[in-house]
Design a protein around this motif. Structure first.
Motif, PDB file in Angstrom:
ATOM      1  N   TRP A   1       0.847  -1.210   0.000  1.00 28.99           N
ATOM      2  CA  TRP A   1       0.000   0.000   0.000  1.00 28.99           C
ATOM      3  C   TRP A   1       0.876   1.251   0.000  1.00 28.99           C
ATOM      4  O   TRP A   1       0.569   2.223  -0.701  1.00 28.99           O
ATOM      5  CB  TRP A   1      -0.905  -0.027   1.230  1.00 28.99           C
ATOM      6  CG  TRP A   1      -1.842   1.151   1.309  1.00 28.99           C
ATOM      7  CD1 TRP A   1      -3.042   1.279   0.700  1.00 28.99           C
ATOM      8  CD2 TRP A   1      -1.628   2.372   2.023  1.00 28.99           C
ATOM      9  NE1 TRP A   1      -3.612   2.499   0.994  1.00 28.99           N
ATOM     10  CE2 TRP A   1      -2.750   3.188   1.816  1.00 28.99           C
ATOM     11  CE3 TRP A   1      -0.599   2.832   2.834  1.00 28.99           C
ATOM     12  CZ2 TRP A   1      -2.872   4.443   2.374  1.00 28.99           C
ATOM     13  CZ3 TRP A   1      -0.720   4.094   3.395  1.00 28.99           C
ATOM     14  CH2 TRP A   1      -1.841   4.887   3.174  1.00 28.99           C
ATOM     15  N   VAL A   2       1.978   1.226   0.782  1.00 27.99           N
ATOM     16  CA  VAL A   2       2.897   2.372   0.791  1.00 27.99           C
ATOM     17  C   VAL A   2       3.463   2.596  -0.608  1.00 27.99           C
ATOM     18  O   VAL A   2       3.558   3.739  -1.081  1.00 27.99           O
ATOM     19  CB  VAL A   2       4.024   2.138   1.817  1.00 27.99           C
ATOM     20  CG1 VAL A   2       5.161   3.151   1.617  1.00 27.99           C
ATOM     21  CG2 VAL A   2       3.482   2.247   3.228  1.00 27.99           C
ATOM     22  N   ASP A   3       3.845   1.518  -1.319  1.00 27.92           N
ATOM     23  CA  ASP A   3       4.369   1.651  -2.682  1.00 27.92           C
ATOM     24  C   ASP A   3       3.378   2.363  -3.584  1.00 27.92           C
ATOM     25  O   ASP A   3       3.754   3.204  -4.403  1.00 27.92           O
ATOM     26  CB  ASP A   3       4.695   0.271  -3.258  1.00 27.92           C
ATOM     27  CG  ASP A   3       5.889  -0.378  -2.576  1.00 27.92           C
ATOM     28  OD1 ASP A   3       6.681   0.346  -1.955  1.00 27.92           O
ATOM     29  OD2 ASP A   3       6.007  -1.625  -2.641  1.00 27.92           O
ATOM     30  N   ASP A   4       2.089   2.022  -3.429  1.00 27.54           N
ATOM     31  CA  ASP A   4       1.057   2.613  -4.274  1.00 27.54           C
ATOM     32  C   ASP A   4       0.795   4.077  -3.938  1.00 27.54           C
ATOM     33  O   ASP A   4       0.252   4.823  -4.773  1.00 27.54           O
ATOM     34  CB  ASP A   4      -0.251   1.832  -4.138  1.00 27.54           C
ATOM     35  CG  ASP A   4      -0.158   0.442  -4.735  1.00 27.54           C
ATOM     36  OD1 ASP A   4       0.765   0.206  -5.549  1.00 27.54           O
ATOM     37  OD2 ASP A   4      -0.978  -0.421  -4.362  1.00 27.54           O
ATOM     38  N   GLN A   5       1.154   4.501  -2.725  1.00 29.48           N
ATOM     39  CA  GLN A   5       0.821   5.849  -2.283  1.00 29.48           C
ATOM     40  C   GLN A   5       1.932   6.867  -2.510  1.00 29.48           C
ATOM     41  O   GLN A   5       1.726   8.056  -2.260  1.00 29.48           O
ATOM     42  CB  GLN A   5       0.488   5.811  -0.780  1.00 29.48           C
ATOM     43  CG  GLN A   5      -0.748   5.025  -0.420  1.00 29.48           C
ATOM     44  CD  GLN A   5      -2.018   5.706  -0.920  1.00 29.48           C
ATOM     45  OE1 GLN A   5      -2.244   6.889  -0.656  1.00 29.48           O
ATOM     46  NE2 GLN A   5      -2.827   4.976  -1.663  1.00 29.48           N
ATOM     47  N   LEU A   6       3.117   6.420  -2.967  1.00 30.77           N
ATOM     48  CA  LEU A   6       4.265   7.329  -3.031  1.00 30.77           C
ATOM     49  C   LEU A   6       4.038   8.534  -3.927  1.00 30.77           C
ATOM     50  O   LEU A   6       4.651   9.593  -3.726  1.00 30.77           O
ATOM     51  CB  LEU A   6       5.512   6.562  -3.486  1.00 30.77           C
ATOM     52  CG  LEU A   6       6.057   5.518  -2.493  1.00 30.77           C
ATOM     53  CD1 LEU A   6       7.314   4.864  -3.038  1.00 30.77           C
ATOM     54  CD2 LEU A   6       6.364   6.174  -1.148  1.00 30.77           C
ATOM     55  N   GLN A   7       3.182   8.404  -4.943  1.00 33.90           N
ATOM     56  CA  GLN A   7       2.939   9.528  -5.861  1.00 33.90           C
ATOM     57  C   GLN A   7       1.725  10.374  -5.460  1.00 33.90           C
ATOM     58  O   GLN A   7       1.401  11.343  -6.155  1.00 33.90           O
ATOM     59  CB  GLN A   7       2.723   8.988  -7.290  1.00 33.90           C
ATOM     60  CG  GLN A   7       3.863   8.107  -7.804  1.00 33.90           C
ATOM     61  CD  GLN A   7       5.203   8.798  -7.724  1.00 33.90           C
ATOM     62  OE1 GLN A   7       5.330   9.980  -8.062  1.00 33.90           O
ATOM     63  NE2 GLN A   7       6.224   8.062  -7.271  1.00 33.90           N
TER      64      GLN A   7
ATOM     65  N   PRO B   1      -0.496  13.129  -3.536  1.00 30.73           N
ATOM     66  CA  PRO B   1      -0.151  14.472  -3.021  1.00 30.73           C
ATOM     67  C   PRO B   1       0.022  14.508  -1.503  1.00 30.73           C
ATOM     68  O   PRO B   1       0.890  15.218  -0.992  1.00 30.73           O
ATOM     69  CB  PRO B   1      -1.350  15.331  -3.457  1.00 30.73           C
ATOM     70  CG  PRO B   1      -1.911  14.612  -4.639  1.00 30.73           C
ATOM     71  CD  PRO B   1      -1.706  13.156  -4.383  1.00 30.73           C
ATOM     72  N   TRP B   2      -0.780  13.739  -0.761  1.00 33.99           N
ATOM     73  CA  TRP B   2      -0.685  13.815   0.702  1.00 33.99           C
ATOM     74  C   TRP B   2       0.681  13.335   1.206  1.00 33.99           C
ATOM     75  O   TRP B   2       1.177  13.811   2.234  1.00 33.99           O
ATOM     76  CB  TRP B   2      -1.805  13.014   1.365  1.00 33.99           C
ATOM     77  CG  TRP B   2      -1.661  11.507   1.315  1.00 33.99           C
ATOM     78  CD1 TRP B   2      -2.182  10.668   0.384  1.00 33.99           C
ATOM     79  CD2 TRP B   2      -0.937  10.695   2.250  1.00 33.99           C
ATOM     80  NE1 TRP B   2      -1.831   9.368   0.653  1.00 33.99           N
ATOM     81  CE2 TRP B   2      -1.077   9.360   1.797  1.00 33.99           C
ATOM     82  CE3 TRP B   2      -0.188  10.950   3.389  1.00 33.99           C
ATOM     83  CZ2 TRP B   2      -0.489   8.286   2.476  1.00 33.99           C
ATOM     84  CZ3 TRP B   2       0.395   9.883   4.061  1.00 33.99           C
ATOM     85  CH2 TRP B   2       0.251   8.572   3.611  1.00 33.99           C
ATOM     86  N   VAL B   3       1.294  12.387   0.441  1.00 36.75           N
ATOM     87  CA  VAL B   3       2.613  11.890   0.849  1.00 36.75           C
ATOM     88  C   VAL B   3       3.660  12.977   0.648  1.00 36.75           C
ATOM     89  O   VAL B   3       4.536  13.194   1.502  1.00 36.75           O
ATOM     90  CB  VAL B   3       2.989  10.628   0.054  1.00 36.75           C
ATOM     91  CG1 VAL B   3       4.387  10.145   0.441  1.00 36.75           C
ATOM     92  CG2 VAL B   3       1.979   9.523   0.290  1.00 36.75           C
TER      93      VAL B   3
ATOM     94  N   ALA C   1       7.795   9.299   4.995  1.00 36.76           N
ATOM     95  CA  ALA C   1       6.584  10.041   5.351  1.00 36.76           C
ATOM     96  C   ALA C   1       5.367   9.125   5.378  1.00 36.76           C
ATOM     97  O   ALA C   1       4.524   9.201   6.287  1.00 36.76           O
ATOM     98  CB  ALA C   1       6.371  11.188   4.359  1.00 36.76           C
ATOM     99  N   ALA C   2       5.266   8.231   4.405  1.00 36.03           N
ATOM    100  CA  ALA C   2       4.133   7.305   4.351  1.00 36.03           C
ATOM    101  C   ALA C   2       4.198   6.316   5.513  1.00 36.03           C
ATOM    102  O   ALA C   2       3.170   5.999   6.136  1.00 36.03           O
ATOM    103  CB  ALA C   2       4.113   6.572   3.012  1.00 36.03           C
ATOM    104  N   GLU C   3       5.407   5.819   5.809  1.00 35.73           N
ATOM    105  CA  GLU C   3       5.558   4.876   6.917  1.00 35.73           C
ATOM    106  C   GLU C   3       5.229   5.533   8.263  1.00 35.73           C
ATOM    107  O   GLU C   3       4.619   4.919   9.138  1.00 35.73           O
ATOM    108  CB  GLU C   3       6.978   4.310   6.949  1.00 35.73           C
ATOM    109  CG  GLU C   3       7.265   3.267   5.890  1.00 35.73           C
ATOM    110  CD  GLU C   3       6.509   1.966   6.139  1.00 35.73           C
ATOM    111  OE1 GLU C   3       5.948   1.778   7.242  1.00 35.73           O
ATOM    112  OE2 GLU C   3       6.477   1.115   5.227  1.00 35.73           O
ATOM    113  N   ASN C   4       5.654   6.811   8.401  1.00 34.57           N
ATOM    114  CA  ASN C   4       5.295   7.520   9.632  1.00 34.57           C
ATOM    115  C   ASN C   4       3.783   7.606   9.789  1.00 34.57           C
ATOM    116  O   ASN C   4       3.243   7.469  10.898  1.00 34.57           O
ATOM    117  CB  ASN C   4       5.892   8.931   9.633  1.00 34.57           C
ATOM    118  CG  ASN C   4       7.395   8.927   9.835  1.00 34.57           C
ATOM    119  OD1 ASN C   4       7.980   7.891  10.123  1.00 34.57           O
ATOM    120  ND2 ASN C   4       8.021  10.090   9.677  1.00 34.57           N
TER     121      ASN C   4
END
Length: 794
Positions: free
Chosen positions: A421-427, A429-431, A475-478
């Motif tokens: 899920w983190v991989d999918d969220q890297l692009q 805007p919130w990240v 940032a996503a992991e945090n």
């Protein structure tokens, strides 16, 4: 022994005591000198730690040498600190010995085991008697071989506790040593001076015991090593049984024997057992403080102490407003005789029963096939993993594995899903927005990571991209950190909801019940669970079952596996369910449980049948059941009155120690104001007579609060009056006002029972409560009442 012989013996003992005191003083001066030197070393090393180091980080070789130098300095400091600590402990022990070096002497002639080559010492003959002095700690001469004093826990010391003069033997790791006990002598030594000396044919002479029991009480329990009785000594030194159950009358020394047993075990297994591996469950925080001084006085560290309430709070306190046993008791007292109160009392008794434990155990077995409720993983309203997906993985994909293996695989799978899920969220805007708000420490960590992989050097062209990706990922992991922690802590399983499901379906509950039947009042219980869990509240009777279900689902991964000995005081107040739960939580521990079924005052243990819930936790061959029947705490008149409160069959076998005192007083009062007036006058008189601790014991916390207010009005500010609550950790000097259930295990010079009327103690279930509060008194017992006196006192 003639008068002249007695005089000569006392003169010899006085001279011998003076010699021992001189040896102690010499050793004490030596240890204090070492202590001072080591303290100076420690201070010096700490002050000059960095000055003595040549710090050089220029290359790997210099870095290694610098690190080696730091380690050497740290090891030197640690060695000096250990030496200082050992010297400090030795000096403290010797200072105690100077005041009271020993309390007993035995002369023991060992029987020869076999003849020697010269034909002397034939088997059965006895050697010359060896003179053995016994104290709280050993004292050895400078040669390392001459014993001036033996520790009371040494094998040979058991002769003093177990035998009278004549044939005697004691057990050692190498086998039994037999012989003849030719003398048994006891001492009272105070301030390094011999006060009294007695030769005795009894296990512990009544003269010594009378003197000790007649002393005033204190706010902390004292060691009893000088007055351990034969039956207590068997409990203290029992190494064979995995489960020891001690049923003892009020004031029979159960708790004292348990604490001496802890000290004995720490001495006997000092190379393999530490205080951290021993746990004692106390009935309340007040009692924890009351017994906290015993082991340090014997030169041992305190074992871990906790209450069952603290165990519940540690696991469930952050998720629920969890009721404790005292709040449950107050609620039952407030609703006594009402329809709601009777239904609650039935639920309390049932949920503490073995029937319910077997029902929950069967439900857990069923959960291996179906029924575990999972909690979905969500982030900002989006579902990352649904509960249904988890269930399919758990019961489908991993269905052939054991429950524990399935759980471990599911946790790894969930972590993999979070990473994807983190991989999918890297692009997203919130990240990027979150990355811009990262702390400098996170940025530095990302830089170091890229540099370690060869980045930021000549020829590298994508370092900035790598750095950006790392910061976005950080940032996503945090952001999903709470979800990672929830997965690690197994919180993807919804244990409370799984527990609630047991009460949703009548057919499910009946299928899990060992007899296939629902308990009386099941519908009320089911609705109560629904209402309470819905409000994030937890009744005390539901706390242990929920805790058991939660830890069983997690594979008991947080059990206290390193604990080797478990002690449970006031064990009669634990329900069979709680007893079985503790056995599973501490699977490797040997258990010592102590209590008095005549003091079983809580509803959850009313149907436990004494210690049945405990004795079934181990095989009969691994179980020892001991009875302590002599009550030493109270005077003979107080014990005789307290026995009359009980049913004849329950009082049978309780024997008072022959210590006379004033008769207990039953005092009739016109009303509460008159009661407060008379009690205040008695408090003033008792304090003037030298009684250091006075307990005013009311039935409930509300009554205790009222009593405290009334007494303060009567006594004014000159007499401190302390209200002791469930959160209190220490018992104060002077006047303590407390509810009945907090008085368990504690003793006072004088006890004033606040309103022993038929209105307050008139029901059969109040009989043991009245017995409990009455047996807290050492010397004086006053029972005030308004209206009719309790039928158990007439």
């Amino acid at each position: 022994m003639s008068e002249q012989e007695r005089t000569d013996a006392r003169t010899g003992e006085t001279e011998r005591l003076a010699e021992v005191i001189r040896i102690i003083d010499r050793k004490l001066l030596k240890e204090m000198s070492v202590q001072g030197e080591r303290r100076g070393d420690v201070v010096g090393i700490r002050q000059e730690f960095w000055d003595d180091l040549a710090i050089n980080f220029s290359d790997e070789t210099e870095l290694g040498e610098t690190w080696s130098s730091i380690v050497q300095q740290a090891e030197l400091l640690a060695e000096r600190e250990r030496s200082h600590r050992v010297a400090s402990e030795a000096a403290e022990r010797l200072a105690h010995q100077h005041d009271n070096p020993y309390f007993a002497r035995i002369d023991f002639a060992e029987k020869a085991a076999a003849s020697n080559d010269a034909g002397e010492g034939a088997a059965g003959e006895t050697a010359e008697p060896e003179v053995i002095y016994i104290g709280r700690a050993s004292l050895v001469g400078d040669d390392g071989e001459t014993f001036y004093i033996y520790d009371w826990r040494a094998p040979v010391s058991s002769l003093f506790y177990d035998h009278e003069p004549g044939p005697a033997s004691y057990e050692t790791p190498g086998g039994e040593i037999a012989g003849e006990l030719t003398l048994k002598r006891q001492f009272v030594i105070r301030g390094g001076r011999l006060r009294h000396m007695f030769d005795t044919d009894e296990t512990i002479g009544d003269d010594i015991l009378q003197a000790v029991l007649s002393e005033k009480s204190d706010t902390a329990m004292k060691s009893i090593v000088a007055t351990i009785q034969k039956e207590q000594n068997r409990i203290i030194r029992d190494e064979r049984h995995r489960l020891i159950v001690v049923q003892g009358a009020a004031g029979s020394g159960k708790t004292s024997a348990a604490l001496q047993r802890v000290a004995y075990l720490l001495y006997r297994y000092r190379d393999s057992l530490t205080a951290e591996q021993i746990v004692l469950f106390s009935p309340n925080p007040v009692f924890k403080g009351y017994i906290s001084r015993v082991l340090p006085d014997l030169g041992e560290a305190n074992m871990r102490q906790m209450t069952f309430r603290e165990l519940i709070e540690a696991r469930l306190g952050r998720r629920f407003d969890a009721e404790d046993l005292f709040a449950q008791t107050e609620d039952l007292a407030a609703t006594e005789g009402t329809r709601e109160g009777d239904a609650r009392a039935r639920a309390v008794r049932y949920k503490g029963s073995e029937h319910f434990f077997e029902t929950v155990a069967a439900y857990l077995d069923r959960l291996k096939r179906e029924g575990v409720v999972f909690r979905q993983l969500r982030f900002k309203g989006d579902t990352i993993v649904s509960a249904d997906e988890m269930s399919r993985q758990f019961y489908g994909e991993y269905g052939e594995d054991s429950f524990g293996d399935r759980l471990a695989k599911l946790r790894r799978w969930l972590n993999g899903r979070l990473t994807a899920w983190v991989d999918d969220q890297l692009q997203e805007p919130w990240v990027e927005q979150a990355a811009e708000l990262l702390e400098e420490e996170d940025i530095q960590r990302a830089y170091v990571s890229v540099r370690r992989k060869g980045g930021f050097h000549e020829g590298a062209f994508d370092d900035e991209d790598k750095m950006t990706e790392l910061l976005l990922r950080q940032a996503a992991e945090n952001a999903i950190g709470p979800l990672r922690r929830a997965v690690k802590g197994f919180r993807f399983m919804d244990a409370p909801e799984t527990y609630r499901q047991l009460f949703v379906s009548r057919s499910l509950f009946a299928a899990c019940a060992p007899d296939g039947r629902l308990p009386e009042g099941w519908d009320w219980m089911a609705q109560r669970v629904e209402d309470k869990l819905g409000r994030k509240e937890l009744d005390h009777e539901d706390a242990t079952p929920l805790l058991y279900l939660m830890e069983a689902l997690e594979g008991f991964r947080k059990v206290e596996g390193e604990v080797k000995h478990l002690f449970v005081d006031e064990a009669q107040d634990y329900s069979p369910f709680q007893a079985a739960y503790l056995r599973r939580r501490f699977p490797r521990a040997r258990m010592t449980v102590l209590g008095d079924f005549n003091q079983a005052i809580y509803a959850q243990a009313e149907d436990s049948g004494g210690f049945g819930g405990w004795t079934r936790l181990a095989e009969p061959s691994d179980t020892a059941v001991w009875r302590l029947t002599t009550s030493y705490r109270s005077t003979k008149p107080i014990v005789e009155l307290s026995k009359r409160i009980l049913k004849p069959e329950d009082a049978e076998g309780i024997r008072p120690f022959n210590r006379e005192g004033e008769e207990p007083r039953l005092i009739r009062c016109r009303d509460r104001a008159h009661l407060a007036e008379l009690a205040a006058a008695d408090v003033t008189a008792l304090l003037a007579a030298g009684h250091a601790t006075i307990g005013v014991i009311a039935k409930t916390a509300q009554e205790a609060g009222d009593a405290c207010s009334l007494l303060k009005e009567q006594l004014g500010e000159d007499v401190p009056v302390t209200l002791v609550s469930g959160g209190s950790a220490n018992l104060p000097k002077g006047v303590s006002v407390l509810p009945s259930y907090l008085s368990k295990g504690i003793e006072f010079d004088a006890v004033l029972v606040w309103d022993g009327s038929a209105e307050r103690y008139g029901q059969e279930r109040h009989r043991k409560l009245l017995y409990t509060v009455s047996t807290r008194a050492l010397h004086v017992l006053h029972i005030y009442y308004t209206g009719e006196l309790s039928p158990y006192l007439t």
